[in-house]
Design a protein around this motif. Structure first.
Motif, short mmCIF file in Angstrom:
data_model
loop_
_atom_site.label_atom_id
_atom_site.label_comp_id
_atom_site.label_asym_id
_atom_site.label_seq_id
_atom_site.Cartn_x
_atom_site.Cartn_y
_atom_site.Cartn_z
N PRO A 216 -9.36 2.71 -4.99
CA PRO A 216 -9.23 1.41 -4.83
C PRO A 216 -10.27 0.68 -6.06
O PRO A 216 -9.82 -0.06 -5.74
CB PRO A 216 -9.01 1.42 -3.37
N ASN A 217 -11.21 1.29 -6.29
CA ASN A 217 -12.09 0.92 -6.91
C ASN A 217 -11.72 0.60 -8.45
O ASN A 217 -12.35 -0.72 -9.31
CB ASN A 217 -13.66 1.13 -7.32
N PRO B 233 -3.99 -3.04 -5.49
CA PRO B 233 -3.20 -2.78 -4.99
C PRO B 233 -1.72 -3.08 -6.32
O PRO B 233 -2.20 -4.78 -6.46
CB PRO B 233 -2.47 -2.69 -3.30
N SER B 234 -0.54 -3.25 -5.78
CA SER B 234 0.58 -3.85 -6.35
C SER B 234 0.85 -5.09 -5.48
O SER B 234 0.40 -5.31 -4.61
CB SER B 234 1.84 -3.05 -6.46
N ASP C 209 0.48 -1.08 -0.21
CA ASP C 209 0.00 -0.16 0.41
C ASP C 209 0.73 1.21 -0.48
O ASP C 209 1.49 1.39 0.44
CB ASP C 209 -1.58 -0.12 0.88
N PHE C 210 -0.18 2.57 0.02
CA PHE C 210 0.86 3.39 -0.20
C PHE C 210 1.41 4.20 0.93
O PHE C 210 -0.01 4.44 1.83
CB PHE C 210 0.03 4.82 -1.30
N GLN D 14 0.94 1.99 -9.74
CA GLN D 14 0.08 1.29 -9.54
C GLN D 14 -0.72 1.21 -8.57
O GLN D 14 -1.67 1.76 -7.88
CB GLN D 14 0.30 -0.06 -10.24
N THR D 15 0.74 1.88 -7.61
CA THR D 15 0.38 2.05 -6.00
C THR D 15 -0.70 3.53 -5.13
O THR D 15 -1.28 3.36 -5.25
CB THR D 15 1.07 1.50 -5.09
N LEU D 16 -0.01 3.82 -6.38
CA LEU D 16 -0.30 5.32 -6.17
C LEU D 16 -2.04 5.50 -7.05
O LEU D 16 -2.69 6.33 -6.51
CB LEU D 16 0.41 6.28 -6.73
#
Lengths: 120, 271
Positions: free
Chosen positions: A77-78, A82-83, A53-54, A69-71
């Motif tokens: 989130p939808n 997350p990576s 997570d970020f 991708q994390t950003l």
């Protein structure tokens, strides 16, 4: 933000489950492979578990794509998952086994033990 | 996901749960299914029927394993060792040859090896024949003896050694380089045959191999000659290759009809 604990540090549930290396003991007998693997009887393989997570920590050695991708995930989130928390460095182990002709073989198998986990 | 395994009612519950809840589902390849099934077969009672043949590893192979795995734990790469010849796979083949007891004295010995399991995909980096020499009471010859190794169907010398008469008083292993034999028989290397002879001094007079402690009668598994082949994988190897071969050999073992056939029916497989 996660609620602060009594020490004033943020110690949310997520930080506890941040991507890291966890124990995974492999027992070849339990796998039913002891009829062809002579040694070792088992080994510590480890596995990667936890969330990416970020903000991603540098020790997780994220790829540029994982950072993006994390950003994106942190913003919505939808839209983006997350990576992934995966092995980024693996090491070999030696295995002594019998081949299909019942000959005894020593082989060094690459990528058998997780040395390091990261976000990809 | 449907396993091909017949799970024994006495098999541990854990195994059954693993089979049902395996996450790979229908996307898993046939090989992967076979491996999972194979693991479950082995975990159940079926394993006892398939793997009756117990292989006793040669002490030399155990020592290779012990040395390289210890080095690995120290962070050293076993393939850097000179003894490993930068191989990552070392296969041992046990001699299948026998001495002809009718021939006395024993002038020549044939060493036979079934190397059909060697993969063509692997790069051969070395091969040696290790022959055990038994200790004899005292010096059996006046001068040094030369042992020579040839391919069975050729007069090309593969390797030779000089043995001091005093050498016969103590047991030991003679190691002969046979790498050239693989180059010569590159096209069809399912069987390898070597011929050993010994001559006294510089003469051509052949010596009785029994007098050098090389006769094969009454030898234990650990004293049998072995062919040790060093190979290096050309591409990254994974455990699936070994499992695939094991599954194949299991299947062929299952398909062989029983010799006695005392009312035994072939085991049925549920799909």
């Amino acid at each position: 933000t996660a609620p602060s604990n009594r020490h004033g540090k943020r110690h949310g549930k997520k930080s506890k489950y941040r991507c890291s290396k966890k124990a995974l003991h492999v027992n070849f007998k339990e796998l039913g492979w002891d009829d062809w693997i002579i040694a070792p009887l088992g080994y510590e393989a480890y596995h990667c578990e936890g969330v990416c997570d970020f903000p991603l920590r540098s020790h997780l050695e994220p790829t540029n794509h994982a950072i993006i991708q994390t950003l994106m995930n942190s913003m919505d989130p939808n839209s983006t998952p997350p990576s992934c928390c995966v092995p980024t460095k693996l090491s070999p182990i030696s295995i002594l086994f019998t081949d299909s002709g019942n000959n005894v073989v020593y082989k060094q198998y690459e990528e058998m033990v997780v040395e390091q986990c990261g976000c990809r | 996901f449907q396993s091909a395994a017949i799970i024994s009612p006495t098999a541990p519950k854990r195994n059954r749960e693993t089979r049902i809840s395996h996450p790979y589902g229908q996307r898993s390849s046939k090989l992967f299914k076979d491996i999972i099934a194979s693991s479950h077969l082995a975990a159940g009672h079926h394993k006892e029927e398939v793997s009756k043949e117990t292989v006793v590893p040669h002490e030399y192979m155990l020592s290779i394993y012990r040395t390289y795995s210890a080095a690995e734990k120290l962070g050293l790469n076993a393939s850097f060792f000179r003894s490993s010849k930068s191989a990552n796979t070392i296969t041992s083949f046990v001699d299948k040859g026998t001495d002809n007891l009718l021939h006395s004295p024993l002038r020549r010995q044939k060493y036979l090896f079934d190397v059909s399991t060697l993969s063509e995909k692997e790069e051969l980096v070395g091969a040696e024949l290790r022959i055990f020499r038994k200790a004899l009471g005292g010096p059996q010859s006046a001068g040094p003896v030369h042992i020579q190794l040839y391919p069975c169907r050729s007069d090309t010398l593969l390797d030779s050694r000089s043995l001091d008469p005093l050498d016969s008083t103590k047991a030991g292993w003679e190691v002969l380089d046979v790498w050239d034999a693989f180059h010569a028989q590159h096209q069809q290397r399912s069987q390898l045959c070597f011929q050993l002879r010994a001559t006294l001094g510089k003469s051509d007079a052949e010596v009785d191999l029994r007098r050098l402690g090389l006769d094969r009668s009454g030898r234990g598994q650990q004293e049998k000659a072995i062919l040790v082949v060093y190979t290096r994988s050309k591409k990254r190897e994974n455990l699936f290759n070994e499992m695939k071969e094991k599954i194949k050999s299991r299947r062929s073992a299952e398909e062989k009809p029983t010799k006695e056939g005392k009312g035994e029916k072939p085991r049925r497989r549920r799909r």
